[in-house]
Design a protein around this motif. Sequence first.
Motif, PDB file in Angstrom:
ATOM      1  N   LEU A  12      -9.242 -11.281  -0.570  1.00  0.00           N
ATOM      2  CA  LEU A  12      -8.332 -10.734   0.441  1.00  0.00           C
ATOM      3  C   LEU A  12      -7.680  -9.453  -0.067  1.00  0.00           C
ATOM      4  O   LEU A  12      -7.468  -8.503   0.693  1.00  0.00           O
ATOM      5  CB  LEU A  12      -7.270 -11.770   0.794  1.00  0.00           C
ATOM      6  N   ASN A  53      -3.282  -0.115  -6.507  1.00  0.00           N
ATOM      7  CA  ASN A  53      -3.003   1.224  -6.014  1.00  0.00           C
ATOM      8  C   ASN A  53      -2.602   2.180  -7.145  1.00  0.00           C
ATOM      9  O   ASN A  53      -2.556   3.387  -6.952  1.00  0.00           O
ATOM     10  CB  ASN A  53      -1.931   1.186  -4.925  1.00  0.00           C
ATOM     11  N   VAL A  62      -5.861   1.352   8.705  1.00  0.00           N
ATOM     12  CA  VAL A  62      -4.836   0.305   8.747  1.00  0.00           C
ATOM     13  C   VAL A  62      -5.221  -0.749   7.711  1.00  0.00           C
ATOM     14  O   VAL A  62      -6.384  -1.088   7.558  1.00  0.00           O
ATOM     15  CB  VAL A  62      -4.655  -0.354  10.132  1.00  0.00           C
ATOM     16  N   HIS A  63      -4.197  -1.207   7.016  1.00  0.00           N
ATOM     17  CA  HIS A  63      -4.407  -2.218   5.982  1.00  0.00           C
ATOM     18  C   HIS A  63      -3.627  -3.458   6.384  1.00  0.00           C
ATOM     19  O   HIS A  63      -2.434  -3.535   6.143  1.00  0.00           O
ATOM     20  CB  HIS A  63      -3.918  -1.711   4.626  1.00  0.00           C
ATOM     21  N   THR A  64      -4.313  -4.380   7.021  1.00  0.00           N
ATOM     22  CA  THR A  64      -3.635  -5.591   7.460  1.00  0.00           C
ATOM     23  C   THR A  64      -3.249  -6.418   6.233  1.00  0.00           C
ATOM     24  O   THR A  64      -3.836  -6.266   5.172  1.00  0.00           O
ATOM     25  CB  THR A  64      -4.566  -6.384   8.401  1.00  0.00           C
ATOM     26  N   ASP A  99      -8.956  -7.218  -2.034  1.00  0.00           N
ATOM     27  CA  ASP A  99      -9.876  -6.090  -1.864  1.00  0.00           C
ATOM     28  C   ASP A  99      -9.977  -5.671  -0.396  1.00  0.00           C
ATOM     29  O   ASP A  99     -10.099  -4.491  -0.087  1.00  0.00           O
ATOM     30  CB  ASP A  99     -11.265  -6.453  -2.405  1.00  0.00           C
ATOM     31  N   MET A 100      -9.932  -6.638   0.499  1.00  0.00           N
ATOM     32  CA  MET A 100     -10.006  -6.311   1.931  1.00  0.00           C
ATOM     33  C   MET A 100      -8.762  -5.540   2.370  1.00  0.00           C
ATOM     34  O   MET A 100      -8.841  -4.576   3.121  1.00  0.00           O
ATOM     35  CB  MET A 100     -10.158  -7.591   2.758  1.00  0.00           C
ATOM     36  N   GLU A 101      -7.612  -5.992   1.887  1.00  0.00           N
ATOM     37  CA  GLU A 101      -6.369  -5.311   2.238  1.00  0.00           C
ATOM     38  C   GLU A 101      -6.354  -3.893   1.657  1.00  0.00           C
ATOM     39  O   GLU A 101      -5.853  -2.961   2.270  1.00  0.00           O
ATOM     40  CB  GLU A 101      -5.154  -6.100   1.721  1.00  0.00           C
ATOM     41  N   TYR A 102      -6.913  -3.760   0.472  1.00  0.00           N
ATOM     42  CA  TYR A 102      -6.962  -2.457  -0.175  1.00  0.00           C
ATOM     43  C   TYR A 102      -7.871  -1.515   0.616  1.00  0.00           C
ATOM     44  O   TYR A 102      -7.543  -0.350   0.841  1.00  0.00           O
ATOM     45  CB  TYR A 102      -7.494  -2.632  -1.595  1.00  0.00           C
ATOM     46  N   GLU A 103      -9.005  -2.060   1.057  1.00  0.00           N
ATOM     47  CA  GLU A 103     -10.000  -1.258   1.767  1.00  0.00           C
ATOM     48  C   GLU A 103      -9.476  -0.746   3.113  1.00  0.00           C
ATOM     49  O   GLU A 103      -9.535   0.436   3.394  1.00  0.00           O
ATOM     50  CB  GLU A 103     -11.247  -2.122   1.988  1.00  0.00           C
ATOM     51  N   GLY A 104      -8.964  -1.654   3.923  1.00  0.00           N
ATOM     52  CA  GLY A 104      -8.464  -1.267   5.245  1.00  0.00           C
ATOM     53  C   GLY A 104      -9.588  -0.942   6.210  1.00  0.00           C
ATOM     54  O   GLY A 104     -10.770  -0.960   5.844  1.00  0.00           O
ATOM     55  N   MET A 131     -16.411  -5.722   2.904  1.00  0.00           N
ATOM     56  CA  MET A 131     -15.870  -6.666   3.893  1.00  0.00           C
ATOM     57  C   MET A 131     -14.455  -6.194   4.202  1.00  0.00           C
ATOM     58  O   MET A 131     -13.689  -5.913   3.275  1.00  0.00           O
ATOM     59  CB  MET A 131     -15.859  -8.067   3.274  1.00  0.00           C
ATOM     60  N   ASN A 163       0.806  -1.213   0.000  1.00  0.00           N
ATOM     61  CA  ASN A 163       0.000   0.000   0.000  1.00  0.00           C
ATOM     62  C   ASN A 163       0.844   1.271   0.000  1.00  0.00           C
ATOM     63  O   ASN A 163       0.321   2.361  -0.146  1.00  0.00           O
ATOM     64  CB  ASN A 163      -0.946   0.004   1.204  1.00  0.00           C
ATOM     65  N   GLN A 198      -2.017   4.110   7.362  1.00  0.00           N
ATOM     66  CA  GLN A 198      -1.481   4.579   6.098  1.00  0.00           C
ATOM     67  C   GLN A 198      -1.987   5.995   5.837  1.00  0.00           C
ATOM     68  O   GLN A 198      -3.195   6.256   5.881  1.00  0.00           O
ATOM     69  CB  GLN A 198      -1.956   3.641   5.006  1.00  0.00           C
TER      70      GLN A 198
END
Lengths: 630, 285
Positions: A535, A429, B9-11, A537-542, B231, A369, B3
């Motif tokens: 996953l 990103n 936070v982006h785990t 998309d979830m990581e992107y969303e935060g 989600m 990110n 961030q």
Amino acid sequence: MIFRAYYALVKSPRITSTGKNTNAQFGFLNTLMDLINNQKPSHLAVCFDTKEKTERHTDFAEYKANRQETPEDILLAVPDIKKMLQGFNIPIIEVPGYEADDIIGALSVKASQAGYKVYMVTSDKDYGQLVNDQVFIYKPASGFSKAEVLGPAEVCAKWDIEHVGQVIDMLGLMGDAVDNIPGIKGVGEKTAAKLLKEYGSLENILDHADEIKGSIGEKVRNGKADAIMSKKLATIILDVPCVFNEGDFALGGWKEDILTEVFNELEFRTIGKRILGEAFQVGSKTEQQKDLFGNVVESKTSPSVQASSVSTESNFEIVENKTIENTAHQYFLADSEALRKQLLAMLTAHMDQGGEICFDTETTGLDANRCELVGMSFSIKASEAWYMPLPAGKEACIKIIQPFDTLFQIPTLTWIGQNTKFDLLVLKNYGFEIKGELFDTMLAHYCFEPDGKRSMDLLSEKFLHYSPVRIEDLIGKKGKNQGNMRDVEIEKIKEYAGEDADITLQLKEKFLPLLQENGVETVFRKVDTPLIKVLLDMEYEGIRIDTDFLHAYSKELEILARESEERVYQGAGVRFNLASPKQLGEVLFEKLQLDPKAKKTKTGQYATGEDVLAKLAREHTICDEILSFR
Amino acid sequence: MIQPRSGRVHTTFGQTIAVTGRLSSINPNLQNIPIRTERGREIRKAFIARDENHLLMSADYSQIELRIVAAMSGDPNMCEAFRKGLDIHTATAAKVFGVDEHAVTKEQRYKAKSVNFGIIYGQGAFGLAENLSISRTEAKEIIDNYKKEFSGIQKYMDDTIAFAREQGYVQTLQGRKRWLRDISSQNFTVRGFAERNAINSPIQGSAADMIKLAMIQIHAALKESTLKSKMVLQVHDELVFDVLREEEEAMKKLIIHCMQNAMPLPYDVPVLAEVGSGANWLEAH
């Protein structure tokens, strides 16, 4: 040493491609190399037990009777380890009817009499009895502790005794559960040390048993016979038929053919290369001269080989992992508009024929990110790849990638990558989304081999016998001074990044049949692969964090912790470092005597884990406070 | 960890770390945010919806591992208890202590619960006695009764170990495998470790398969719909969503539907998911 090596790795075993567990061999080799490289002994020998019964077994049938069967993996490891020792030219000493302990003891005496300083490499505390101003214990480092050298002072401190001769008195009194030596029933370490302080020796304690008061006296009086036998069992026998031969024990001259064979069999590619690679520089280097047609015309051997009598000619280069230097490859640079067009046309044509594209991104960091793109590499055929450098500015970068978006948009095209979630997140990103199917080599490996590690370098070495260029060679070692991909010269990145895409493509070819053979293709395709984009998309969303709350809460916790800490010190009647498990253990179990049967960890400290404290907390509020402090 | 660009936070989720098939996470590690103590739970208050127009929604599976045990073993008594919608620990206690369900005491329920979870983690009488601070004799009696009343579970455990010994692996309901190379070791410590994994891995792994499939379905359903909610987290048996307020009801329905139907269990053992919402994760849970 072999057992220790085996168990140190028991939870993350090393398994060869033929299914052989090599924990013991690997751990032993590591310890041995550490010893040779860092302690630099002039002489070295390794002693083994034999299957023959010893005097101790005939004296006492129960001796070591509580031992479990040795794990098969260890039994199978012993011949390999002996072979490695032969390869290192280190003598293997076995004397039927004597244990390794006895042989080491006997040899230590002989070598020290010949004027040598002797280090017995062991983690067995019983060796304390042999220590003197010429003979020491060298306890190798483990996952829990650093290496230690124990002389008479350290041994006495460990056992809380006056002189090392009392080690066997201690063992006679308290016994040794590991070897099933009984000792006196009900006498533990502390009582034993106390008795010895007063009476000096086991024999003297037994002579004065009638004077010892209370239940201890009774135990001693009832346990006389056991104590005498236990001391005998614990005494290392020094009268062993063996000789200390200075010439044989002197270290040096490896037999590379033997080492090559055994490392090859155990698939010790990295460590093997490290060991034999160094040896090449000092020992033997065989250069093959080839004529115009690639035929070997003669072997030119450097003089040092002839000078060394034991080093045999090496064939290690044949089994050594391939690298970028000795492997034919063509990695192209796409650093102009014309070349990028050519690349895109080639990828499109390949796709039209139903082909798949392997890709990789190079970035300025590992946080998808935050990092910037430095370049992208593509491969559609083994040993061939393209590297497309990308500029620093986001807009300029997007402009260059844009034409490739037509490929990204095609839902039926399969993209191969290693840890694709990272690459996809980086691209996302920048506003790009790959709509196609994925084949992730890391995920594939996880499905057919869930244990162990799976970095691309490891997978490449294991499945392709190829050692990729290391990132450290480009940007330096991990840490503050590690450089940035952006600053590496283009030619180097091209080779590195091209290789990544090339290797990953080759891994995919290896892994697809493995998924099928192991019957895990369905879970790979139906569960794990589709989850990548979820996953991603979830990581992107935060998720948003209430930082004010966190700050306030952490202050609040700090105050609560301080209060708990204070109450612990009051309860204990002493101030100490509560964060130190060692100090805490001493306070709880030595000063406060909360649990006479307190257990110790492998490092010899008292166990003060949550489970231990929770149990004690039922009766001792101090443990409650410690838990809430934590 | 926050961030600057997004203020969030982006785990990073680890898909290839846990041998059982579960997900892991780093930066931050969500798995080790404490939930057992009140102070630990408070930390969940720090996770909030993106703005006033959103709220956090949390959905988690109820007793999923025990339901999977019931379904994989096909034990009639345990399957029946789940089908009837009974409190599983009370139902277990009633059988083990031979009393009417209404007569089960708190203590009996607690003991039954420990046995139920002990099964999942491959614990024997000794472990149970330690956990409950009861004598080993009493623990053994409880376990013996349990084995008698839930004979299907004992059989399932024996069969699983036998299967592992023969095939060298165990597998989940979705065919995720774990190889157990030490299952036939002569050394009982090494073997015991493998045997516990033989029992535990298919259960934990099947639960992991289920929530993964649910996530895939929810993700697809959201993409197909006009819903804007997202989600955002997965931890243990729980999913967390950042939900637009006006989508609250629609999201609840969608999530529950996907979670409960993503992976139907054998023997008609029902799957139950519960959902809640609030301004922060603690309120939502």
